[in-house]
Design an enzyme around this catalytic site. Structure first.
Site, PDB file in Angstrom:
ATOM      1  N   ARG A 245     -19.577  23.817  -0.856  1.00  0.00           N
ATOM      2  CA  ARG A 245     -19.177  25.231  -0.790  1.00  0.00           C
ATOM      3  C   ARG A 245     -18.731  25.758  -2.148  1.00  0.00           C
ATOM      4  NH1 ARG A 245     -16.638  23.327   4.626  1.00  0.00           N
ATOM      5  NH2 ARG A 245     -15.894  21.775   3.176  1.00  0.00           N
TER       6      ARG A 245
ATOM      7  N   ALA B 221     -12.912  18.989  -9.787  1.00  0.00           N
ATOM      8  CA  ALA B 221     -13.049  18.228  -8.540  1.00  0.00           C
ATOM      9  C   ALA B 221     -11.830  17.328  -8.332  1.00  0.00           C
ATOM     10  CB  ALA B 221     -14.344  17.431  -8.577  1.00  0.00           C
ATOM     11  N   ARG B 222     -11.846  16.149  -8.893  1.00  0.00           N
ATOM     12  CA  ARG B 222     -10.742  15.198  -8.768  1.00  0.00           C
ATOM     13  C   ARG B 222     -10.691  14.344 -10.022  1.00  0.00           C
ATOM     14  NH1 ARG B 222      -8.615  17.576  -5.478  1.00  0.00           N
ATOM     15  NH2 ARG B 222      -7.879  16.965  -3.402  1.00  0.00           N
TER      16      ARG B 222
ATOM     17  N   GLU C 141      -3.056  11.659 -12.567  1.00  0.00           N
ATOM     18  CA  GLU C 141      -2.216  12.848 -12.750  1.00  0.00           C
ATOM     19  C   GLU C 141      -0.937  12.734 -11.917  1.00  0.00           C
ATOM     20  OE1 GLU C 141      -5.300  15.597 -11.319  1.00  0.00           O
ATOM     21  OE2 GLU C 141      -3.943  16.167  -9.702  1.00  0.00           O
TER      22      GLU C 141
ATOM     23  N   HIS D 214      -3.969  21.083 -12.500  1.00  0.00           N
ATOM     24  CA  HIS D 214      -4.468  21.065 -11.110  1.00  0.00           C
ATOM     25  C   HIS D 214      -4.076  22.359 -10.367  1.00  0.00           C
ATOM     26  CE1 HIS D 214      -5.769  18.148  -7.693  1.00  0.00           C
ATOM     27  NE2 HIS D 214      -6.095  19.405  -7.405  1.00  0.00           N
ATOM     28  N   ILE D 215      -4.575  23.468 -10.884  1.00  0.00           N
ATOM     29  CA  ILE D 215      -4.194  24.777 -10.327  1.00  0.00           C
ATOM     30  C   ILE D 215      -5.399  25.603  -9.876  1.00  0.00           C
ATOM     31  CG2 ILE D 215      -1.994  24.973 -11.571  1.00  0.00           C
ATOM     32  CD1 ILE D 215      -3.498  26.805 -13.617  1.00  0.00           C
TER      33      ILE D 215
HETATM   34  C1  GLV Z   1      -7.163  20.680  -4.340  1.00  0.00           C
HETATM   35  O1  GLV Z   1      -7.391  19.907  -5.212  1.00  0.00           O
HETATM   36  C2  GLV Z   1      -7.702  20.565  -3.029  1.00  0.00           C
HETATM   37  O2  GLV Z   1      -8.336  19.554  -2.708  1.00  0.00           O
HETATM   38  O3  GLV Z   1      -7.508  21.499  -2.250  1.00  0.00           O
END
Ligand code: GLV
Length: 334
Positions: free
Chosen positions: A158, A240-241, A270, A288-289
């Site tokens: 998505r 992503a991660r 992190e 991570h925002i």
């Molecule tokens: C943020 O990193 C999420 O997975 O919503």
């Protein structure tokens, strides 16, 4: 009167959302926002039927076995790599996440980071703040164009598709992508997206954006070998991660100018950030925002609460990760 089910809200969250939960449950919340070590998490989950979690709570077999009364873990995140889903499912524990409500917001931020890397926004701002701007120069902070360039997307879910729409429809970018499964031609056509293998993606992208979920299989999807395939003028963006990129390898590639620039919102380990990244000027770093707008964070919190409430009151949780648990008949607790 029957006792209300108890739930843990593991991190600080909108007070209104905690209030909603208090109308239905005994709630232990965490307004001080302490991050629980595993033993503390296990202790705070004692007697709880449900947990409202974020990416900082790891729910694994040990946590579940110590709390066999737990029925549902509702993550306020679309990613759920902090959950051992197989362990949850094996124990009849429903896991839920918060997809959809953050798609456009996260895509906005991914696009912003990609543009910031391409046009050297953070690097030039730091230069200005250091007082080093004394004159115009023809080659001062020259970057690479975004409009008309080739946008490469790894992980076309998505959020990947929402970034692709921005690139194709707003900036006239050519979109190439790689994903576990190919989109339908009806999905590809409006954005002119072309499915390619991973090597072609690495080689042809001017701006590569990573939007794939983290798992053992996607660990270090981008490392030294992959970076070596990219154009020296290319940028890499990760929303992503952490762990999908080998951060040490990326810092080395940037330092040696094997790629032009990068932008990272997520990091291995992190909130620690690899020290080499902190010293490379050509990488934009954010904490991570990507989903952090007031409206979207509220929508995520509400959706996590919706899941928790439905799971414990006999409703249909809107976004289950392991819906097979619902057929197992162990929910709800009353
Ligand atoms: C943020 O990193 C999420 O997975 O919503």
């Amino acid at each position: 009167m029957a006792r209300l089910p108890s739930v843990l809200v593991a991190r600080a969250v909108f007070p209104e959302v905690v209030q909603r939960l208090r109308r239905l449950f005994e709630v232990e919340d965490n307004p001080a926002d302490r991050i629980f070590a595993k033993a503390e998490l296990i202790a705070h989950l004692a007697g709880k039927a449900g947990a409202f979690t974020t990416g900082s709570e790891r729910i694994d077999a040990e946590v579940l076995d110590a709390n066999p009364q737990l029925r549902v873990v509702a993550n306020m995140a679309v990613g759920y790599n902090n959950f051992d889903i197989a362990a949850c499912t094996a124990r009849g524990v429903l896991a839920t996440n918060t997809p959809d409500v953050l798609t456009e917001t996260t895509a906005d931020f991914g696009f912003a980071l990609m543009m910031a890397a391409a046009r050297r926004v953070a690097e030039s701002e730091h230069f200005l703040r250091r007082g080093e701007w004394t004159r115009w120069a023809y080659d001062m902070f020259t970057g690479s164009d975004v409009h008309g360039a080739t946008l490469g997307i790894l992980g076309m879910g998505r959020i990947g598709q929402a970034i692709a729409r921005r690139g194709a429809l707003g900036f006239g970018m050519k979109v190439i992508y790689h994903n576990r499964s190919r989109l339908t031609s009806e999905q590809e056509a409006p954005i002119g997206a072309r499915y390619v293998d991973k090597l072609t993606l690495l080689r042809q992208a001017d701006h590569l954006v990573l939007v794939l979920p983290y798992s053992a299989a996607s660990h270090h999807t981008i490392g030294t070998a992959e970076l070596a395939q990219m154009k020296p003028s290319a940028t890499l963006t990760n929303v992503a991660r952490g762990g999908i990129v080998d951060d040490a390898a990326l810092a080395a590639a940037l330092r040696e100018r094997r790629i032009a620039a990068a932008a990272l919102d997520v990091f291995e380990g992190e909130p620690k950030v690899h020290p080499d990244l902190l010293t490379v000027p050509s990488v934009v770093l954010t904490p991570h925002i990507a989903s952090a707008t007031v409206a979207t964070r509220r929508a995520m919190a509400d959706l996590a609460a919706d899941n928790l409430i439905a799971a414990l009151t006999g409703g249909q949780p809107p976004t289950p990760v392991n819906p097979e648990v619902l057929a197992g008949g162990r929910l709800p607790v009353r």
